[in-house]
Design a protein around this motif. Sequence first.
Motif, PDB file in Angstrom:
ATOM      1  N   PRO A   1       0.741  -1.395   0.095  1.00 37.97           N
ATOM      2  CA  PRO A   1       0.032   0.025   0.046  1.00 37.97           C
ATOM      3  C   PRO A   1       0.805   1.281   0.060  1.00 37.97           C
ATOM      4  O   PRO A   1       0.399   2.282  -0.634  1.00 37.97           O
ATOM      5  CB  PRO A   1      -0.824  -0.009   1.443  1.00 37.97           C
ATOM      6  N   ARG A   2       2.068   1.246   0.845  1.00 38.18           N
ATOM      7  CA  ARG A   2       3.033   2.476   0.709  1.00 38.18           C
ATOM      8  C   ARG A   2       3.432   2.848  -0.652  1.00 38.18           C
ATOM      9  O   ARG A   2       3.497   3.801  -1.055  1.00 38.18           O
ATOM     10  CB  ARG A   2       3.898   2.160   1.681  1.00 38.18           C
ATOM     11  N   LYS A   3       3.863   1.684  -1.595  1.00 41.83           N
ATOM     12  CA  LYS A   3       4.322   1.792  -2.953  1.00 41.83           C
ATOM     13  C   LYS A   3       3.200   2.455  -3.857  1.00 41.83           C
ATOM     14  O   LYS A   3       3.318   3.249  -4.681  1.00 41.83           O
ATOM     15  CB  LYS A   3       4.860   0.636  -3.119  1.00 41.83           C
ATOM     16  N   LEU A   4       1.973   2.012  -3.443  1.00 36.02           N
ATOM     17  CA  LEU A   4       0.885   2.531  -4.555  1.00 36.02           C
ATOM     18  C   LEU A   4       0.619   3.939  -4.086  1.00 36.02           C
ATOM     19  O   LEU A   4       0.326   4.626  -5.067  1.00 36.02           O
ATOM     20  CB  LEU A   4      -0.497   1.580  -4.042  1.00 36.02           C
ATOM     21  N   PHE A   5       0.798   4.190  -2.932  1.00 35.96           N
ATOM     22  CA  PHE A   5       0.505   5.546  -2.417  1.00 35.96           C
ATOM     23  C   PHE A   5       1.741   6.483  -2.947  1.00 35.96           C
ATOM     24  O   PHE A   5       1.230   7.340  -3.438  1.00 35.96           O
ATOM     25  CB  PHE A   5       0.213   5.729  -0.835  1.00 35.96           C
ATOM     26  N   ASP A   6       2.820   6.090  -2.779  1.00 31.61           N
ATOM     27  CA  ASP A   6       4.006   6.838  -3.384  1.00 31.61           C
ATOM     28  C   ASP A   6       3.825   7.085  -4.848  1.00 31.61           C
ATOM     29  O   ASP A   6       4.055   8.267  -5.482  1.00 31.61           O
ATOM     30  CB  ASP A   6       5.237   6.003  -2.791  1.00 31.61           C
ATOM     31  N   GLY A   7       3.326   6.005  -5.543  1.00 24.49           N
ATOM     32  CA  GLY A   7       3.366   6.062  -6.914  1.00 24.49           C
ATOM     33  C   GLY A   7       2.176   6.864  -7.286  1.00 24.49           C
ATOM     34  O   GLY A   7       2.309   7.755  -8.265  1.00 24.49           O
ATOM     35  N   PHE A   8       1.156   6.753  -6.500  1.00 21.85           N
ATOM     36  CA  PHE A   8      -0.303   8.003  -7.013  1.00 21.85           C
ATOM     37  C   PHE A   8       0.346   9.415  -6.830  1.00 21.85           C
ATOM     38  O   PHE A   8      -0.015  10.275  -7.787  1.00 21.85           O
ATOM     39  CB  PHE A   8      -1.253   7.420  -5.945  1.00 21.85           C
ATOM     40  N   ILE A   9       0.883   9.620  -5.503  1.00 27.62           N
ATOM     41  CA  ILE A   9       1.680  11.051  -5.405  1.00 27.62           C
ATOM     42  C   ILE A   9       2.658  11.391  -6.484  1.00 27.62           C
ATOM     43  O   ILE A   9       2.438  12.674  -6.975  1.00 27.62           O
ATOM     44  CB  ILE A   9       2.227  11.156  -3.868  1.00 27.62           C
ATOM     45  N   ASN A  10       3.451  10.581  -6.635  1.00 30.43           N
ATOM     46  CA  ASN A  10       4.233  11.061  -7.905  1.00 30.43           C
ATOM     47  C   ASN A  10       3.805  11.037  -9.067  1.00 30.43           C
ATOM     48  O   ASN A  10       4.000  12.167  -9.985  1.00 30.43           O
ATOM     49  CB  ASN A  10       5.431   9.862  -7.923  1.00 30.43           C
ATOM     50  N   ALA A  11       2.753  10.553  -9.568  1.00 31.60           N
ATOM     51  CA  ALA A  11       1.925  10.661 -10.730  1.00 31.60           C
ATOM     52  C   ALA A  11       1.285  12.077 -10.770  1.00 31.60           C
ATOM     53  O   ALA A  11       1.245  12.619 -11.860  1.00 31.60           O
ATOM     54  CB  ALA A  11       1.161   9.590 -10.939  1.00 31.60           C
ATOM     55  N   ALA A  12       0.451  12.279  -9.497  1.00 31.12           N
ATOM     56  CA  ALA A  12      -0.061  13.485  -9.529  1.00 31.12           C
ATOM     57  C   ALA A  12       0.872  14.758  -9.564  1.00 31.12           C
ATOM     58  O   ALA A  12       0.436  15.681 -10.086  1.00 31.12           O
ATOM     59  CB  ALA A  12      -0.926  13.590  -8.056  1.00 31.12           C
ATOM     60  N   VAL A  13       1.984  14.746  -8.882  1.00 35.20           N
ATOM     61  CA  VAL A  13       2.816  15.759  -8.809  1.00 35.20           C
ATOM     62  C   VAL A  13       3.194  15.894 -10.207  1.00 35.20           C
ATOM     63  O   VAL A  13       3.665  17.174 -10.800  1.00 35.20           O
ATOM     64  CB  VAL A  13       4.120  15.548  -7.998  1.00 35.20           C
ATOM     65  N   SER A  14       3.535  14.842 -11.116  1.00 37.65           N
ATOM     66  CA  SER A  14       4.256  15.100 -12.434  1.00 37.65           C
ATOM     67  C   SER A  14       3.208  15.660 -13.482  1.00 37.65           C
ATOM     68  O   SER A  14       3.511  16.235 -14.413  1.00 37.65           O
ATOM     69  CB  SER A  14       4.779  13.549 -12.960  1.00 37.65           C
TER      70      SER A  14
ATOM     71  N   ILE B   1       0.852  17.859 -12.584  1.00 41.32           N
ATOM     72  CA  ILE B   1       0.917  19.399 -12.447  1.00 41.32           C
ATOM     73  C   ILE B   1       2.461  19.832 -12.507  1.00 41.32           C
ATOM     74  O   ILE B   1       2.300  21.051 -13.221  1.00 41.32           O
ATOM     75  CB  ILE B   1       0.586  19.835 -10.842  1.00 41.32           C
ATOM     76  N   ASP B   2       3.670  19.189 -12.276  1.00 40.97           N
ATOM     77  CA  ASP B   2       4.914  19.826 -12.503  1.00 40.97           C
ATOM     78  C   ASP B   2       5.119  19.895 -13.818  1.00 40.97           C
ATOM     79  O   ASP B   2       5.917  21.018 -14.358  1.00 40.97           O
ATOM     80  CB  ASP B   2       5.767  19.394 -11.806  1.00 40.97           C
ATOM     81  N   SER B   3       4.834  18.805 -14.793  1.00 42.07           N
ATOM     82  CA  SER B   3       5.204  18.610 -16.160  1.00 42.07           C
ATOM     83  C   SER B   3       4.736  19.978 -17.092  1.00 42.07           C
ATOM     84  O   SER B   3       5.543  20.560 -17.776  1.00 42.07           O
ATOM     85  CB  SER B   3       4.762  17.583 -16.721  1.00 42.07           C
ATOM     86  N   PRO B   4       3.742  20.491 -17.102  1.00 47.99           N
ATOM     87  CA  PRO B   4       3.583  21.893 -17.941  1.00 47.99           C
ATOM     88  C   PRO B   4       4.352  23.088 -17.514  1.00 47.99           C
ATOM     89  O   PRO B   4       4.733  23.774 -18.132  1.00 47.99           O
ATOM     90  CB  PRO B   4       2.107  21.994 -17.845  1.00 47.99           C
ATOM     91  N   VAL B   5       4.390  23.315 -16.155  1.00 51.23           N
ATOM     92  CA  VAL B   5       5.155  24.261 -15.501  1.00 51.23           C
ATOM     93  C   VAL B   5       6.733  24.147 -16.080  1.00 51.23           C
ATOM     94  O   VAL B   5       7.122  25.188 -16.379  1.00 51.23           O
ATOM     95  CB  VAL B   5       4.965  24.267 -14.131  1.00 51.23           C
ATOM     96  N   THR B   6       7.128  22.938 -15.853  1.00 52.58           N
ATOM     97  CA  THR B   6       8.571  22.965 -16.315  1.00 52.58           C
ATOM     98  C   THR B   6       8.764  22.925 -17.769  1.00 52.58           C
ATOM     99  O   THR B   6       9.484  23.823 -17.971  1.00 52.58           O
ATOM    100  CB  THR B   6       9.130  21.553 -15.653  1.00 52.58           C
ATOM    101  N   TRP B   7       7.869  22.469 -18.713  1.00 55.22           N
ATOM    102  CA  TRP B   7       7.966  22.686 -19.904  1.00 55.22           C
ATOM    103  C   TRP B   7       7.975  24.123 -20.154  1.00 55.22           C
ATOM    104  O   TRP B   7       8.792  24.725 -21.143  1.00 55.22           O
ATOM    105  CB  TRP B   7       6.941  21.816 -20.574  1.00 55.22           C
ATOM    106  N   PHE B   8       7.015  24.848 -19.863  1.00 52.07           N
ATOM    107  CA  PHE B   8       6.771  26.374 -20.104  1.00 52.07           C
ATOM    108  C   PHE B   8       8.019  27.208 -19.589  1.00 52.07           C
ATOM    109  O   PHE B   8       8.483  28.041 -20.402  1.00 52.07           O
ATOM    110  CB  PHE B   8       5.466  26.931 -19.257  1.00 52.07           C
ATOM    111  N   ARG B   9       8.598  26.803 -18.615  1.00 50.53           N
ATOM    112  CA  ARG B   9       9.763  27.525 -18.206  1.00 50.53           C
ATOM    113  C   ARG B   9      10.922  27.154 -18.999  1.00 50.53           C
ATOM    114  O   ARG B   9      11.834  27.949 -19.386  1.00 50.53           O
ATOM    115  CB  ARG B   9      10.333  27.436 -16.522  1.00 50.53           C
ATOM    116  N   GLU B  10      11.293  25.838 -19.412  1.00 49.28           N
ATOM    117  CA  GLU B  10      12.581  25.582 -20.173  1.00 49.28           C
ATOM    118  C   GLU B  10      12.213  26.111 -21.494  1.00 49.28           C
ATOM    119  O   GLU B  10      13.187  26.375 -22.130  1.00 49.28           O
ATOM    120  CB  GLU B  10      12.485  24.180 -19.911  1.00 49.28           C
TER     121      GLU B  10
END
Length: 166
Positions: free
Chosen positions: A7-20, A22-31
């Motif tokens: 369950p911990r690995k599933l939760f960490d995977g879900f959080i990493n997916a959610a962060v990516s 949100i973060d991917s478009p912001v990082t792309w725009f900045r770069e």
Amino acid sequence: MGDKQTPRKLFDGFINAAVSIIDSPVTWFRERVVTPNRESYPWYHQKFRRVPTIDECYTDDVICFYEANSQFKRDKAVDSEILAILRIRMEDCNMFHGPDAVAKCKSLVETYKEAEGNWFCKYGDLGFHGNVKDAYMKQKHRMVWERRHGPVGSGMRDAAAAAGDE
């Protein structure tokens, strides 16, 4: 033991997916947009070339006078901001140290007093509408005064001492 980590690995995977997501478009725009264009924007720390001062201008050169006056106004704004920063640092030091501020903030107070005197020497008594020509005349009159009477603030020399110097 394997059941508790799943369950911990599933939760960490879900959080990493959610962060990516949100973060991917912001990082792309900045770069891709911000960083490549930052150098070409003229309003990022615009550097103006130094122009001839008022004493280097001909008396009928209106363009040179305008450029020198614009340079004077920019210099006055920068010097005023530097003085404001020094004042804030001195006041913050005085507030932080309280009764010990006289000893601990001595260098800041001396720096501020010197900068304040220099600012007033150049821009003081010009008023809001003072321009580069007024400042130049003020400097000229101050130099004449110092030649005749000694440094400003030291008192006037008498006529006999002034005659003996020449």
